[in-house]
Design a protein around this motif. Structure first.
Motif, short mmCIF file in Angstrom:
data_model
loop_
_atom_site.label_atom_id
_atom_site.label_comp_id
_atom_site.label_asym_id
_atom_site.label_seq_id
_atom_site.Cartn_x
_atom_site.Cartn_y
_atom_site.Cartn_z
N ASP A 1 11.41 22.45 -21.71
CA ASP A 1 11.61 21.62 -20.52
C ASP A 1 10.27 21.38 -19.83
N LEU B 102 9.31 25.80 -20.82
CA LEU B 102 10.17 26.91 -21.22
C LEU B 102 11.07 26.43 -22.35
N LEU B 103 11.38 27.35 -23.26
CA LEU B 103 12.25 26.98 -24.37
C LEU B 103 13.64 26.73 -23.83
N LYS B 104 14.28 25.70 -24.34
CA LYS B 104 15.67 25.56 -23.94
C LYS B 104 16.48 24.92 -25.06
N ALA B 105 17.75 25.11 -24.97
CA ALA B 105 18.64 24.58 -25.99
C ALA B 105 18.93 23.11 -25.69
N TRP C 283 15.90 26.89 -31.71
CA TRP C 283 15.77 26.18 -30.42
C TRP C 283 14.32 25.93 -30.08
#
Lengths: 234, 507, 148, 140
Positions: free
Chosen positions: C81, C85-88, C77
């Protein structure tokens, strides 16, 4: 999907040809090399199926270590096999029967790539969706430990089985202010590593991985037991 | 709750694992010391036995009848779960008990058969084998079963091949076991994969719930193939009759201590796994009522009682004779659990314990003969009762147990088996059990007559009794089997609870 | 590349193939059985070990096929955003089967290592790695015992 | 291959990069493809290349057998040791969240990194052993 399918078909066809070569060729060195090629083809197929870690491992193991092992063995043995009859009919019969039975079993499976198959909606996705908290020391399961966050954010409020969930988490594990806000002593870890394969491997199924390490260690010890030359000194 | 009690289910696997690994680390630091390696392995195996006994008590005391442990604190169906009920706990006791006894025995035998510079590595692999078998028994996760199965198999291959110093055929036996064993394990992996495809979970209890929730569970072709492949894979592992080809060679040519350890634990754990897969995952209804698998199993079991026992009569190598007899005894165990009634399953579980003790003791006694004589041909046993009375005494009592003589443990388990057959209305099987016992009488008598009623040849005049550690461990196993033949309430009680639990909790 | 870019005939063929639904599962059986044939039919011990490798690789292929989701990407992933932040994003292939197969690959190479150690030892003890030659040696030495 | 100057020089040049890449793969396992196992194999490949080109006695000089044997065990011990540590801290086996770190997420990350190194050490040393043993001459 289609280009994927085409490449997939070509690679699988090549793999089948190479596999037949591995079995039928007389020179053991050639068989070993074909085995390495087969592993590389498999790595490509898996890369194509997005199993990047598996492809990486297959390339390192199948084409690397296995070849070292086999060539090392061939240094001790002869390089050619005896001429054997072209087709071993009882073996062929066994293989065809077993294979047809296996294919018979695939008929009732969900379709290939079907996102609604149980395996894609089952337990793992609830884990990766962070719907599963840890069990505390009294054995009580604190499901959905991110519930406090779910109240704060509308995005989290989603049906039970969607995968993957729309969610975000801090890149930086340390010093995150939110950590204290919902910190349960046995909380899920705040966000997975981006590579979910690693987080499954080392966290949820970390216990299996420990035994995987033990299996390798066992193989090393078996080599030492079986092959190490006796030490000369008394 | 103390640290040990809280982590008991995992500790009993981790202790032999860490013990084995430490053995190599210490060995490579201090150099090879035979007695250090053995002493360490002995201590570890006895600590493991103590933990297992504590586990057994905890399970008996548990109100639900089982103890759950979540690895990494991940809850049941998601993470890896240990679930110990009466059946697991009982099999754990068998494995750890035999492990402790054979480790005590191993001192002289291993010093005799294994080169001096690799004792640390040998005991490391030895302890890992015990850890693997305990791990298979204790886990409630299917893929964990596969991984631990491979640990126990890889260690077995290495241990069996160590018989090469005395007999190069050990290498062939080991490679043959490796190939068949890997095919068996692959079949198990295919079966697990098919089930994973349908259920999306790896946890056994969860898998059962999701399988019976499938709308077309009884007709589903994927479930059928999964069941068949799991059963074939497990049959290879437990050496059920037509798939037993690896066993006689492996047990004959392995080092004596290894033969005893594997003969009394590895196949028993295979039988245990078949129990688990059939009853806990597929459920009694599917395995017994829906599929003809049940009658196929009964047929294989009946053949397993008859054919290998007949082969055993013709053997001239005593270890090989015992190995064929083991294949025959597996038939009794499989017959018991395929009957799917409480008496039959009780007989099967009790026999698992009794046979481990008796056959373990007999293999240890033969190992003592090998230690003194260097071989174990039937002719070598001529008049041996006068030269090694204690060893041969233990061997003879074990032999009577195999036959199922009253007042021995073998009698108790066969009693329950026959009862189970009658309850199921399968009279031909009663006849099969009786014929099996008759065949056992023939090969046991052939040996006993030679041991006790012939004059020893002059060439063995300077033969001495086996060393004390060997005698103690041999007699410990034999006396265990005799004790539980007379006071069968503990073993039968445990087995009845386990059988009832399996039959009640799944459908 | 999408379906429209292919030749019409190929495209229709692919459509038929994908309608079969479980075709990939049947293909893995073919690869697996080639290996299985090698194990049973070949008399050379190294060939048997190679066959075992092909056999298990077929099973691995089956597991990986299980994890494929239509239109999915690798389960790593990387999307971020606005707040970095990491997001799926989008469907991902199932990582569980990848994890299981990583373990199984390791197990299979360990088995291969032990098999090779045994084969080298057999070569030293018997001077050959052909099953029928070893059988002949054993039959001459221990008649009637039938080791292999 | 001891007289091949090009090979010798290229090996000396290559091996450090292989080792660095191996460590990179181990350490980077959480972020992208890779991890302890793959990194360990790459590390071992460096040593094996060195052994092939410079000979086994030279390999035994830089990686003595006793050290390699001990490290193979230490890798497993490190992995299981993390589990024992978590048990001693009051959690269950391999429950990383009880490890001492800034927060629970960091604790999980710490646990995962430690076990990945455990895997890497064992895999690397066992693969070196495999090469070393399979090319062993003389009777065992």
């Amino acid at each position: 999907m289609s280009s994927f399918l085409l490449i997939d078909m070509i690679l699988l066809g090549l793999a089948a040809v190479v596999a037949i070569g591995v079995i039928s060729v007389r020179s053991l060195l050639s068989a070993t090399m074909l085995g390495g090629i087969y592993s590389l083809l498999m790595a490509l197929i898996w890369q194509n199926m997005n199993a990047v870690d598996v492809a990486f491992t297959e390339a390192a193991v199948g084409a690397g270590i296995s070849t070292v092992l086999l060539v090392g063995t061939l240094l001790h043995t002869r390089r050619e096999t005896n001429q054997s009859p072209a087709i071993h009919w009882p073996a062929l019969l066994t293989v065809v029967l077993t294979g047809s039975f296996l294919i018979y079993g695939t008929v009732d499976m969900p379709d290939y790539g079907d996102a609604s198959a149980p395996i894609h909606t089952g337990r793992v996705q609830q884990l990766l969706g962070q719907r599963v908290g840890k069990v505390d020391n009294e054995g009580v399961h604190h499901a959905w430990t991110y519930s406090t966050m779910a109240e704060q954010s509308v995005e989290r409020d989603e049906p039970e089985r969607s995968f993957p969930p729309e969610r975000s988490h801090g890149e930086d594990h340390g010093g995150d202010a939110e950590a204290g806000a919902h910190g349960h002593p046995n909380d899920d870890f705040k966000g997975h590593s981006p590579n979910t394969v690693t987080s499954l491997l080392a966290a949820y199924r970390g216990y299996d991985t420990m035994y995987e390490t033990a299996v390798i260690f066992t193989a090393g010890m078996a080599m030492v037991l079986l092959l190490r030359r006796r030490e000369e000194r008394a | 709750m103390s640290f040990i009690d809280f982590n008991l289910p995992v500790l009993l696997v981790i202790v032999p694992l860490l013990g084995g690994v430490l053995s190599v680390v210490v060995g490579s630091i201090v150099g090879s010391r035979k007695d250090l390696a053995w002493g360490w392995a002995l201590a570890v195996s006895w600590v493991t036995l103590a933990l297992v006994i504590r586990m057994l008590l905890a399970v008996v005391a548990a109100p639900e009848g089982f103890v759950v442990y979540n690895l990494g604190s991940w809850p049941g169906p998601w993470g890896i779960e240990y679930r110990v009920d009466h059946l697991n706990a009982f099999v754990l006791l068998v494995v750890a008990g035999i492990g402790a006894a054979t480790t005590l025995y191993a001192r002289h035998s291993v010093a005799d058969e294994i080169p001096d510079d690799r004792h640390h590595a040998f005991y490391c692999v030895w302890l890992l084998a015990i850890a693997g078998l305990l791990g298979i028994t204790v886990t409630g996760d299917t893929f964990n079963v596969y991984v631990l199965l491979e640990i126990s198999s890889l260690t077995s291959y290495a241990l069996i091949a160590m018989g090469k110093g005395r007999d190069r055929r050990a290498l062939l036996a080991s490679l043959r076991y490796l190939i068949l064993g890997t095919i068996g394990a692959s079949f198990i992996l295919v079966g697990i994969g098919y089930l994973l495809m349908l259920t999306g979970t790896l946890n056994m209890a969860d898998m059962h719930e999701r399988l019976i929730a499938l709308p077309d569970f009884a007709e589903n072709r994927t479930v059928l193939v999964a069941f068949a492949f799991l059963l074939v894979g497990l049959s290879v592992k437990m050496a059920l009759f037509p798939l037993h080809m690896w066993l006689p060679g492996a047990y004959t040519h392995a080092p004596s201590a290894v033969s005893a350890l594997l003969a009394s634990t590895a196949t028993k754990v295979g039988v245990y796994m078949a129990f688990r897969f059939m009853y806990t995952i597929f459920g009694r209804h599917y395995s017994i009522d829906v599929l003809p698998g049940h009658s196929v199993l009964l047929l294989c079991a009946a053949l397993a009682v008859l054919v290998p026992n007949l082969t055993a009569i013709r053997q001239t190598n005593v270890k090989r004779l015992l190995a064929y007899s083991s294949v025959g005894q597996i038939g009794y165990m499989v017959m018991g659990f395929a009957l799917a009634n409480e008496a039959g399953m009780t007989g099967s579980i009790v026999h698992l314990f009794n046979h481990a003790a008796m056959k373990g003791g007999m293999f240890l006694a033969v190992g003592a003969v090998v230690y003194r004589l260097g071989r174990c041909h039937v002719n070598d046993f001529t008049g041996l009762g006068k030269r090694m009375p204690w060893t041969m005494g233990a061997f003879s009592i074990g032999g009577l147990g195999l036959v199922g003589f009253p007042l021995t443990a073998g009698f108790v388990s066969k009693w329950f088996l026959v009862k189970g057959c009658i309850e199921a209305g399968l009279w031909p099987l009663v006849v099969v059990v009786l014929i099996g016992s008759l065949l056992a009488v023939i090969y046991t008598w052939k040996l006993l007559e030679r041991i006790w009623f012939t004059e020893p040849p002059e060439s063995t005049a300077d033969l001495r009794e086996a060393p004390p550690t060997m005698l103690i461990s041999t007699w410990a196993l034999i006396l265990t089997s005799v004790y539980f033949g007379v006071h069968a309430s503990f073993t039968v009680g445990m087995a009845q609870k386990a059988a009832a639990f399996l039959l009640e909790t799944t459908q | 590349m999408n379906l429209a870019l292919l030749e019409p005939s190929t495209a229709s063929f692919l459509k038929v193939a994908s309608l079969a639904g479980t075709y990939n599962y049947a293909l893995y059986v073919v690869l697996m059985m080639i290996g299985f044939y090698g194990v049973i039919a070949k008399k050379n011990l190294i060939k048997q070990a190679l066959g075992l490798g092909l056999f298990s690789t077929g099973i691995f292929l089956f597991y990986i096929s299980m994890g494929v989701v239509e239109g999915g990407t690798a389960p790593v992933w990387w999307t971020t955003d606005e707040a970095h932040l990491l997001k799926a994003a989008g469907p991902y292939d199932n990582p569980l089967t990848h994890v299981l197969i990583l373990t199984a690959i390791v197990v299979s190479v360990s088995t291969l290592a032990v098999a090779m150690a045994l084969i080298v030892n057999i070569q030293r003890a018997y001077g050959t790695i052909e099953e029928d030659e070893i059988r002949a040696i054993e039959d001459a030495e221990h008649p009637g015992e039938g080791v292999i | 291959m001891k007289d091949q100057v090009v090979l010798r020089v290229m090996t000396k040049l290559l091996v450090p990069y292989m080792l660095v890449f191996g460590f990179y793969v181990i350490a980077h396992g959480e972020l992208g493809p890779g991890g302890g196992f793959q990194g360990g194999v790459i590390l071992a490949a460096g040593f094996i290349l060195y052994g092939i080109v410079y000979g086994k006695s030279e390999l035994h000089r830089v990686a003595p057998r006793r050290v390699i044997d001990a490290l193979a065990g230490i890798g497993v011990l490190l992995y299981a040791g993390v589990g024992v540590w978590t048990m001693l801290l009051g959690g269950r086996f391999l429950d990383y969240s009880v490890l001492p770190a800034a927060d629970y997420g960091a604790a999980e990350a710490l646990g995962m990194v430690l076990v990945e190194y455990g895997v890497g050490i064992t895999v690397c040393t066992v693969m070196i052993t495999v090469y070393d043993m399979i090319s062993e001459e003389g009777r065992p």
